[in-house]
Design a protein around this motif. Structure first.
Motif, short mmCIF file in Angstrom:
data_model
loop_
_atom_site.label_atom_id
_atom_site.label_comp_id
_atom_site.label_asym_id
_atom_site.label_seq_id
_atom_site.Cartn_x
_atom_site.Cartn_y
_atom_site.Cartn_z
N PRO A 274 63.20 37.22 35.28
CA PRO A 274 62.70 35.95 34.90
C PRO A 274 62.82 35.30 36.05
O PRO A 274 62.30 33.79 36.34
CB PRO A 274 63.75 35.37 33.94
N ASN A 275 63.62 35.51 37.23
CA ASN A 275 63.85 34.64 38.46
C ASN A 275 63.19 35.20 39.61
O ASN A 275 63.56 34.92 40.75
CB ASN A 275 65.35 34.54 38.66
N ILE A 276 62.53 36.33 39.18
CA ILE A 276 61.36 36.91 40.39
C ILE A 276 60.05 36.51 40.07
O ILE A 276 59.71 36.50 38.84
CB ILE A 276 61.71 38.38 40.50
N LEU A 277 59.31 36.21 41.01
CA LEU A 277 57.86 35.96 41.07
C LEU A 277 57.03 37.01 40.29
O LEU A 277 57.31 38.20 40.44
CB LEU A 277 57.26 35.74 42.52
N SER A 278 56.41 36.51 39.22
CA SER A 278 55.69 37.38 38.50
C SER A 278 54.16 37.81 39.03
O SER A 278 53.47 36.95 39.52
CB SER A 278 55.24 36.89 37.16
N PHE A 279 54.17 39.19 39.00
CA PHE A 279 52.89 39.86 39.60
C PHE A 279 51.74 39.77 38.75
O PHE A 279 52.04 40.01 37.55
CB PHE A 279 53.36 41.26 40.10
N LEU A 280 50.45 39.52 38.93
CA LEU A 280 49.45 39.68 38.19
C LEU A 280 48.36 40.64 38.73
O LEU A 280 47.81 41.44 37.83
CB LEU A 280 48.52 38.17 38.45
N HIS A 281 48.01 40.71 39.97
CA HIS A 281 47.10 41.47 40.40
C HIS A 281 47.27 41.63 41.98
O HIS A 281 47.68 40.86 42.76
CB HIS A 281 45.57 40.83 40.14
N SER A 282 46.80 42.83 42.63
CA SER A 282 46.42 42.90 43.95
C SER A 282 45.32 43.60 44.37
O SER A 282 44.79 44.65 43.66
CB SER A 282 47.87 43.44 44.67
N THR A 283 44.82 43.51 45.60
CA THR A 283 43.77 44.47 46.25
C THR A 283 43.77 44.32 47.78
O THR A 283 44.52 43.31 48.32
CB THR A 283 42.29 43.85 45.77
N GLU A 284 43.26 45.23 48.38
CA GLU A 284 43.13 45.23 49.84
C GLU A 284 41.70 45.49 50.13
O GLU A 284 40.79 46.19 49.66
CB GLU A 284 43.92 46.58 50.28
N VAL A 285 41.33 44.72 51.29
CA VAL A 285 39.88 44.72 51.40
C VAL A 285 39.73 44.74 53.12
O VAL A 285 40.53 44.34 53.76
CB VAL A 285 39.29 43.20 51.09
#
Length: 795
Positions: free
Chosen positions: A79-90
């Motif tokens: 709960p006190n760690i940033l919530s991850f949603l999505h990632s990509t590399e371009v």
């Protein structure tokens, strides 16, 4: 491996084609080489945060560390760690040289430095908020060190971000590594990307890269040092420039200073574990931390603890930092109420906090929870909602009220609790204006009809008051069917004096909805009765109502007279028929005398050649030009026949009902001592009339003069009649319909259809009943029969 994409939207960096998010403006600060952007979801427009890291080649060390951070952020959840949603590399090309960019999409957050500057808290409120934030970061660090055996490696102000609910969260996991304490003799780097950490944030063993000592140290030693650096930056308000600045403790709160010094111990083994910091530090024991902590574990508390807490919360909320209350406590409270873990007193705190929001924010953050609460089966929740409906009722839309709120509220009308029935009734004052006509007529009025006969007198009274207040929201047809019946047939006849008073006030308040016929036949008769009510307040209000409705009747009378006068002036005198003089006289007599018994006397004398004494001369004079032969003949017959005995009754009508009634001769109720006159000789007055009728007919030249003289002589006679009958009260004229008029159209769904107001029970008592002129009402019947019999005989 991440998939490299080469198709990029050209222009000003609006985002990637395949990235389902829009990249917006960048914040001025971020951790390391990352750039922190604002962003939105392309599907629903919800806000997000997008972190980007660009490297010159695919083998760039920053990119390698960034990939490590993405992997760690994706797998570590707290709960006190940033919530991850999505990632990509371009991969892109700039001037022919390739560049690789990593994108991480997370929940919407803001750099801690920017948020602190935006809030601008001071004094106690600032210290309480800092305590809550540090408490959250300490829990995240403790989770990594003690539960996951991971080392963050760079806890500082730049690695902390703030959510929309003002929670502090830890991120920047590029340096994050497993704690390799099993291989104490190894000298290899445990933190592979430790070179990214600034020298001012490194403890002495990390500066010396003494990995053997680090592996012998507790897992929390490096991150405990980082917590000390974070505390310094928070309270000093500046970034740490060099390690020596940590000795400046002037800005550190005294309650936190001992723990701060233990976090920065020169010996790694003696540094304070962040879990102990959370449990034992006096600094974290304040109202804000305790309140939020209680809300977070609310489901573990018993009902007594919940009730006590929520009763204190409204006053407590005023002492806490307002931004924290609105952005943190309010969502927690709404969620607890919505999912049933909060007690009914929590609604009071929710509405108080909601009152500090703008109207738009209130509709978004508070109203959805309130609407859902109406479906709750908890009676205490329903009572709390109805008690505070004035605080949020105006914000409810008509559609929400009609479709979602009212169906649940209506169940309270038939509740076994009188208190809940009354609250439900009062709530309609707020909700009724937002209901559709179909709901009002098809449901609400049926419930109100039942409440008008409720066993509780206060509920009956309030029902009448409510009807008077919501009358303006009813359509014309419903008002005509309901209002008068509800106010007169029920409210004015209630045994509870305040209920009768409420009925009178409701009639006065809705007087503009009644026509003159309803006022005269249905309202005034029922209100006049209450002028002798045993209750003084009811009597006073009844007199006020009588004055008000009489004034309405007078205004109608004046308007009618003006209209009739204008119509008569337009017709002219030439259109009046020859017998209009007699008809006009009769109508004026009707108007002046106002007695049904007097209405027939002049007409009978004119058509029967002066059968009665009071009007014979006037009638013969008026009809001379057109009825001379008839009058001569009838007068002769009249003279040859024996004169009937003069009636002894002083009201002028005596024993004329069906001739001389034999039964009345034996009647001894005051009249037995008066013997009828048996003389066959007519009375002097009658003899004079007969003599006048035997005179020869005058020539036609003098007829006009004679008629005019007769008319002028008959005028004083009319005045004498006025004086004779003026003191006698006239009974109400008979109408073809009873006074308790019912609507023409009967509606089975109309709850008031069967309670139309009946005729007033009081009647005008005859003067001197049983003696003298007590038989006045019978005169009308007698006069009408006398006219019919005489007319047939004359023919």
């Amino acid at each position: 491996m991440f998939k490299f994409l080469k198709e990029v939207v050209g222009g000003s960096g609006t985002g990637l084609k395949d990235l389902p998010y829009n990249i917006g403006e960048a914040y001025p600060s971020a951790w390391g080489s990352w750039v922190h952007h604002r962003g939105t979801n392309k599907d629903d427009g919800s806000p997000v945060s997008i972190f980007s890291l660009t490297g010159s080649t695919a083998q760039d060390g920053h990119l390698a560390a960034g990939r490590n951070g993405v992997k760690r952020l994706r797998t570590v959840r707290h709960p006190n760690i940033l919530s991850f949603l999505h990632s990509t590399e371009v991969e892109t090309y700039d001037g022919g040289s390739p560049k690789v960019t990593i994108y991480i999409v997370t929940e919407p957050v803001m750099p801690l430095t920017d948020k602190i500057r935006e809030l601008g808290l001071e004094g106690t409120q600032r210290d309480e908020y800092y305590a809550w934030g540090l408490h959250q970061v300490a829990k995240a660090v403790s989770f990594l060190n003690n539960d996951c055996k991971l080392v963050h490696g760079n806890v500082c102000m730049a690695s902390v971000v703030v959510t929309q609910t003002l929670d502090w969260k830890l991120h920047a996991f590029d340096v994050l590594s497993e704690f390799d304490g099993n291989n104490e003799t190894s000298s290899t780097s445990m933190l592979q990307y430790a070179w990214l950490v600034g020298a001012q944030y490194k403890p002495m063993e990390l500066v010396k890269s003494d990995w053997a000592a680090i592996k012998k140290s507790p897992p929390w030693s490096i991150d405990s040092w980082g917590m000390g650096c974070l505390i310094y930056e928070i309270f000093s308000g500046t970034r740490l420039g060099k390690t020596e600045e940590l000795r400046n403790t002037g800005s550190i709160p005294k309650s936190l200073l001992p723990d701060y010094q233990r976090l920065l111990s020169s010996m790694p083994s003696r540094r304070l574990n962040t879990s102990k910091l959370i449990e034992n530090s006096e600094y974290f024991q304040n109202k804000l931390v305790d309140t939020i902590h209680f809300m977070e574990i609310l489901s573990l508390k018993d009902s007594v603890e919940k009730d006590t807490f929520f009763r204190k919360l409204p006053n407590l909320a005023e002492q806490l930092p307002r931004p924290i209350v609105l952005k943190k406590l309010l969502p927690l409270l709404a969620s607890a109420l919505e999912f049933g873990s909060a007690a009914a007193p929590a609604l009071t705190a929710l509405l108080k906090m909601g009152s500090w929001l703008s109207a738009e924010e209130f509709r978004v953050k508070v109203l959805p929870t309130i609407v859902k609460l109406y479906a709750s089966n908890d009676r205490s929740i329903r009572v709390a909602l109805l008690q505070h409906i004035d605080q949020y009722g105006e914000s409810l839309t008509a559609q929400i009220v009609d479709e979602q709120v009212y169906p649940h509220v209506a169940t309270g009308f038939s509740d076994t609790s009188a208190f809940l029935r009354e609250l439900t009734l009062k709530s309609m004052l707020t909700l009724a204006p937002k209901l559709s006509q179909r709901t009002i007529s098809g449901s609400l009025l049926k419930y109100l009809s039942k409440l008008q006969v409720d066993e509780e007198p206060a509920i009956r009274t309030n029902t009448t008051i409510l009807l008077g207040n919501i009358a303006t929201y009813l359509n014309d047809g419903t008002r005509k069917r309901v209002l008068i019946n509800a106010f007169t047939a029920r409210a004015l006849r209630d045994t509870f004096p305040p209920a009768r008073a409420a009925g009178i006030m409701a009639l006065c308040a809705t007087s503009s909805y009644y026509d003159i016929t309803e006022v005269a036949t249905r309202i005034l008769p029922n209100v006049v009765v209450l002028t002798i009510d045993p209750d003084s307040d009811v009597r006073a209000k009844a007199f006020q109502a009588v004055d008000q409705f009489l004034q309405i009747a007078k205004n109608y009378y004046q308007k009618t007279n003006v209209a009739e006068g204008a119509a008569a002036a337009g017709m002219g005198s030439s259109s009046v028929p020859e017998n209009a003089g007699l008809l006009g006289w009769a109508m004026s007599s009707l108007t002046l005398k106002g007695k049904p018994s007097d209405h027939h006397a002049p007409v009978a004398s004119a058509t029967t050649s002066t059968r009665t004494q009071t009007t014979s001369s006037a009638s013969s004079a008026v009809e001379t030009p057109s009825t001379v032969p008839v009058r001569v003949s009838s007068s002769t017959d009249f003279a040859e026949q024996p004169a009937p005995p003069s009636p002894t009754s002083t009201d002028g009508w005596g024993e004329l009902e069906n001739g001389i009634d034999e039964e009345h001769e034996d009647d001894k109720d005051g009249w037995g001592d008066l013997e009828p006159l048996e003389e066959s000789k007519p009375a002097p007055a009658l003899a004079n009339i007969q003599a006048a009728q035997r005179r020869p007919v005058t020539q036609p030249v003098a007829q006009t003069k004679l008629a005019s003289n007769s008319r002028s002589k008959s005028t004083p006679k009319l005045n004498e009649d006025d004086e004779l009958w003026g003191s006698i009260a006239a009974p109400a004229p008979k109408t073809s319909k009873p006074l308790n008029l019912k609507p023409n159209a009967t509606d089975d769904d109309d709850p008031w259809a069967a309670i139309a107001a009946p005729a007033p029970t009081t009647k005008v008592k005859p003067l001197a009943a049983g003696r003298g002129r007590g038989a006045k009402p019978a005169a009308l019947k007698l006069g009408a029969q006398r006219i019919n019999r005489t007319s047939s005989s004359g023919m």
